[in-house]
Design a protein around this motif. Structure first.
Motif, mmCIF file in Angstrom:
data_model
loop_
_atom_site.group_PDB
_atom_site.id
_atom_site.type_symbol
_atom_site.label_atom_id
_atom_site.label_comp_id
_atom_site.label_asym_id
_atom_site.label_seq_id
_atom_site.Cartn_x
_atom_site.Cartn_y
_atom_site.Cartn_z
ATOM 1 N N ASN A 347 -16.840 -42.970 -33.852
ATOM 2 C CA ASN A 347 -16.715 -43.786 -32.630
ATOM 3 C C ASN A 347 -18.027 -44.507 -32.333
ATOM 4 O O ASN A 347 -18.017 -45.663 -31.908
ATOM 5 C CB ASN A 347 -16.366 -42.903 -31.431
ATOM 6 N N ALA A 351 -18.536 -48.449 -31.972
ATOM 7 C CA ALA A 351 -19.091 -49.059 -30.756
ATOM 8 C C ALA A 351 -20.272 -49.963 -31.106
ATOM 9 O O ALA A 351 -20.473 -51.013 -30.492
ATOM 10 C CB ALA A 351 -19.520 -47.976 -29.774
ATOM 11 N N ASP A 388 -25.407 -43.413 -28.872
ATOM 12 C CA ASP A 388 -25.468 -44.688 -29.597
ATOM 13 C C ASP A 388 -25.900 -45.794 -28.645
ATOM 14 O O ASP A 388 -25.781 -45.648 -27.435
ATOM 15 C CB ASP A 388 -24.102 -45.017 -30.213
ATOM 16 N N MET A 393 -19.021 -48.098 -22.231
ATOM 17 C CA MET A 393 -17.670 -48.071 -21.642
ATOM 18 C C MET A 393 -17.744 -48.276 -20.139
ATOM 19 O O MET A 393 -18.697 -47.853 -19.498
ATOM 20 C CB MET A 393 -17.036 -46.693 -21.837
ATOM 21 N N ILE A 401 -10.508 -41.652 -21.766
ATOM 22 C CA ILE A 401 -10.791 -41.437 -23.191
ATOM 23 C C ILE A 401 -10.277 -40.129 -23.787
ATOM 24 O O ILE A 401 -9.998 -40.076 -24.966
ATOM 25 C CB ILE A 401 -12.310 -41.559 -23.496
ATOM 26 N N PHE A 406 -4.941 -42.750 -26.048
ATOM 27 C CA PHE A 406 -5.681 -43.838 -25.393
ATOM 28 C C PHE A 406 -6.664 -44.460 -26.383
ATOM 29 O O PHE A 406 -7.509 -43.790 -26.944
ATOM 30 C CB PHE A 406 -6.452 -43.349 -24.166
ATOM 31 N N THR A 407 -6.522 -45.763 -26.600
ATOM 32 C CA THR A 407 -7.458 -46.454 -27.472
ATOM 33 C C THR A 407 -7.659 -47.878 -26.989
ATOM 34 O O THR A 407 -6.757 -48.456 -26.382
ATOM 35 C CB THR A 407 -6.979 -46.457 -28.940
ATOM 36 N N THR A 408 -8.850 -48.432 -27.224
ATOM 37 C CA THR A 408 -9.081 -49.834 -26.896
ATOM 38 C C THR A 408 -9.176 -50.631 -28.193
ATOM 39 O O THR A 408 -9.508 -51.806 -28.184
ATOM 40 C CB THR A 408 -10.388 -49.998 -26.106
ATOM 41 N N LYS A 409 -8.923 -49.940 -29.291
ATOM 42 C CA LYS A 409 -9.069 -50.605 -30.600
ATOM 43 C C LYS A 409 -7.755 -51.208 -31.055
ATOM 44 O O LYS A 409 -6.692 -50.756 -30.630
ATOM 45 C CB LYS A 409 -9.590 -49.574 -31.609
ATOM 46 N N GLY A 414 -7.420 -47.978 -34.325
ATOM 47 C CA GLY A 414 -7.579 -46.772 -33.495
ATOM 48 C C GLY A 414 -6.264 -46.034 -33.347
ATOM 49 O O GLY A 414 -5.201 -46.638 -33.306
ATOM 50 N N THR A 415 -6.377 -44.705 -33.266
ATOM 51 C CA THR A 415 -5.175 -43.908 -33.014
ATOM 52 C C THR A 415 -5.249 -43.332 -31.600
ATOM 53 O O THR A 415 -4.250 -42.908 -31.053
ATOM 54 C CB THR A 415 -5.091 -42.715 -33.975
ATOM 55 N N GLY A 416 -6.451 -43.307 -31.031
ATOM 56 C CA GLY A 416 -6.617 -42.720 -29.707
ATOM 57 C C GLY A 416 -6.553 -41.208 -29.708
ATOM 58 O O GLY A 416 -6.493 -40.582 -28.662
ATOM 59 N N GLY A 418 -8.810 -39.226 -31.601
ATOM 60 C CA GLY A 418 -10.093 -38.620 -31.941
ATOM 61 C C GLY A 418 -10.697 -37.775 -30.831
ATOM 62 O O GLY A 418 -11.013 -36.603 -31.030
ATOM 63 N N LEU A 419 -10.834 -38.362 -29.647
ATOM 64 C CA LEU A 419 -11.500 -37.649 -28.558
ATOM 65 C C LEU A 419 -10.609 -36.579 -27.945
ATOM 66 O O LEU A 419 -11.089 -35.550 -27.482
ATOM 67 C CB LEU A 419 -11.966 -38.629 -27.482
ATOM 68 N N THR A 444 -23.607 -45.138 -25.239
ATOM 69 C CA THR A 444 -22.827 -43.959 -24.854
ATOM 70 C C THR A 444 -23.488 -42.693 -25.373
ATOM 71 O O THR A 444 -24.062 -42.695 -26.454
ATOM 72 C CB THR A 444 -21.408 -44.057 -25.463
#
Ligand SMILES: Nc1ncnc2c1ncn2[C@@H]1O[C@H](COP(=O)(O)OP(=O)(O)O)[C@@H](O)[C@H]1O
Ligand SMILES: [Mg+2]
Length: 452
Positions: A347, A351, A388, A393, A401, A406-409, A414-416, A418-419, A444
């Protein structure tokens, strides 16, 4: 003895209300004492508990302490008139729900309409018929009781709906958590098997290369010494040998061969290192926790992400700044923890790539892309920070997140998950915490805390 009631409707009404457990309180507001007294007697006989207020002030005064079930209100009175009292009763939250019946000699339609508009439930014209009064009183008391019951039922229903909704959303959360865990386990077991399979397969040929390079080096060294011996004792070889030595650039070849072998040795060492990292990373998780050096997990993950960190035509390499504290090894599920590091670092790289979008190579060089990886030993826990200087965000994004999906990609990138997976692994599997700190355009920082 058999008591026989006369077939009178009043008697019937009396007997009906007489069954009620608690007598209903009825307030009679009337300045005419005779009329009030008469009404009092009728109601009392019918089993109600009436009381009298001689004027508006007295009525309002009584209402401060008692809460009648019904009010019978005369319209024309000295002082505050019936309409005014009605208005005050209806605008007071404490008394506004008490049903109110107007009584007046007026049969004027306008007055009836006015009374009803002010919130009265009924209107009785004087002189009243006892049957009529009792019938109306009874109806409105019953209506009032039913309204109350309805309200109670409604409240109960609402509460039950709220409880059910809470229960459903708990179940949904649990389901989502279970699903995530399944996905995560499935992914880790396939990926883990693949990676450790590759690691294993590479190992034998790699050992053979690394082991033989040492021998090859020795042999080559021996051959070169032997050649030099020849040159010393036979300084004038035949022309064919001289010509061949020239063709193969013998002096260069002998020096370069040693360098070449050394390069091969470095490369083989590197592959060994990668292979070991692959196996560290994919250490299949057992039922029980295993001791892990956090640093090894971080380093092996960073090594696997090397291809994404190195320089390309758009930007220089992303700098990794490590600041590791001396940490004891901790009991954990290493495969899962490494997946968390992988998700957070991937991530961070995303970013940074995003923030590079509108920058030139020179601009990036001036303000280099960096990822800090820090560990800290605290009293009862260890903290791992991954920071980073990417896109950052907004507050709104930060609230979302950790939610699955949830993803902004863009789709496909993105799969949303990861987090959401990372959060589950840290919080539920390891009893730790995962906190995000971010600002748009600044970068972030994710902080993982694991109990010791
Ligand atoms: N280091 C970061 N910097 C900025 N945004 C981030 C960072 N990490 C996560 N996010 C935001 O959180 C979202 C969810 O992340 P994640 O659960 O890993 O799903 P995905 O990476 O598939 O979108 C990302 O789409 C991104 O908007
Ligand atoms: Mg991600």
């Amino acid at each position: 003895m058999i008591t026989k009631f006369p077939p009178c409707s009043i008697q019937l009404l009396y007997s009906m209300v007489g069954n009620m457990t608690e007598p209903n309180l009825i307030l009679i507001v009337d300045d005419n004492t005779t009329s009030a007294r008469l009404l009092f007697d009728v109601l009392e006989k019918a089993g109600y508990q009436p009381s009298i207020a001689k004027n508006g002030e007295e009525a309002l005064h009584q209402l401060e302490t008692v809460s009648p079930d019904l009010i019978l209100l005369d319209v024309i009175m000295p002082g505050i008139d019936g309409f005014e009292i009605c208005d005050r009763i209806k605008s007071n939250p404490k008394t506004k729900d008490i049903p109110l019946i107007f009584m007046s000699a007026l049969s004027n339609v306008d007055d009836k309409a006015k009374g009803l508009k002010l919130g009265a439930v009924d209107y009785i014209t004087k002189p009243f018929q006892q049957e009529e009064v009792l019938a109306r009183v009874q109806i409105h008391l019953k209506l009032r009781q039913q309204t109350r019951q309805l309200k109670e039922l409604n409240e109960q229903l609402e509460q039950r709906v709220a409880e059910r909704t809470a229960q459903l959303s708990r179940s949904l959360n649990e389901l989502q958590a279970a699903q995530l865990q399944l996905i995560q386990q499935e992914k880790m077991s396939t990926l883990g098997q693949l990676v450790s399979g590759i690691g294993h397969e590479i190992n034998n040929p790699l050992n053979s290369i690394a082991g033989n390079i040492a021998h090859a080096e020795q042999y080559v060294q021996d051959l070169i010494s032997h050649l030099q011996l020849y040159q010393r004792y036979y300084p004038d070889p035949v022309s064919e040998i001289v010509q061949d030595a020239e063709e193969i650039s013998l002096p260069f070849l002998t020096t370069d061969l040693a360098k070449l072998l050394n390069t091969m040795k470095v490369a083989a060492d590197r592959i060994t290192h990668i292979s070991r990292s692959l196996r560290t990373f994919s250490r299949s998780d057992h039922e029980n926790t295993i001791e892990l050096q956090i640093q090894d997990g971080l380093d092996s993950t960073l090594l696997l992400l090397q291809h994404r960190l190195k320089a390309n035509s758009h930007r220089p390499a992303i700098q990794i700044v490590r600041d590791y504290a001396e940490l004891p090894s901790i009991a954990c599920f290493p495969g899962q923890l490494n997946q968390v590091f992988m998700n957070l670092l991937a991530n961070a790289i995303d970013a940074i790539e995003e923030s590079n979008r509108d920058k030139t190579y020179a601009e990036i060089l001036e303000n280099p892309n960096q990822i800090y990886v820090e560990t800290e030993l605290k009293d009862n826990s260890i903290a791992i920070r991954i920071r980073d200087n990417g896109i950052g965000m907004t507050e709104t994004v930060q609230q979302e997140i950790f939610k699955p999906s949830f993803t902004t990609k863009p789709v496909g990138k993105g799969t949303g998950l990861g987090l959401a997976i990372a959060h589950q692994i840290i919080v539920e599997k390891h009893g730790g915490s995962l906190i995000c700190n971010s600002a748009p355009g600044k970068g972030t920082e994710f902080t993982i805390e694991l109990p010791l």
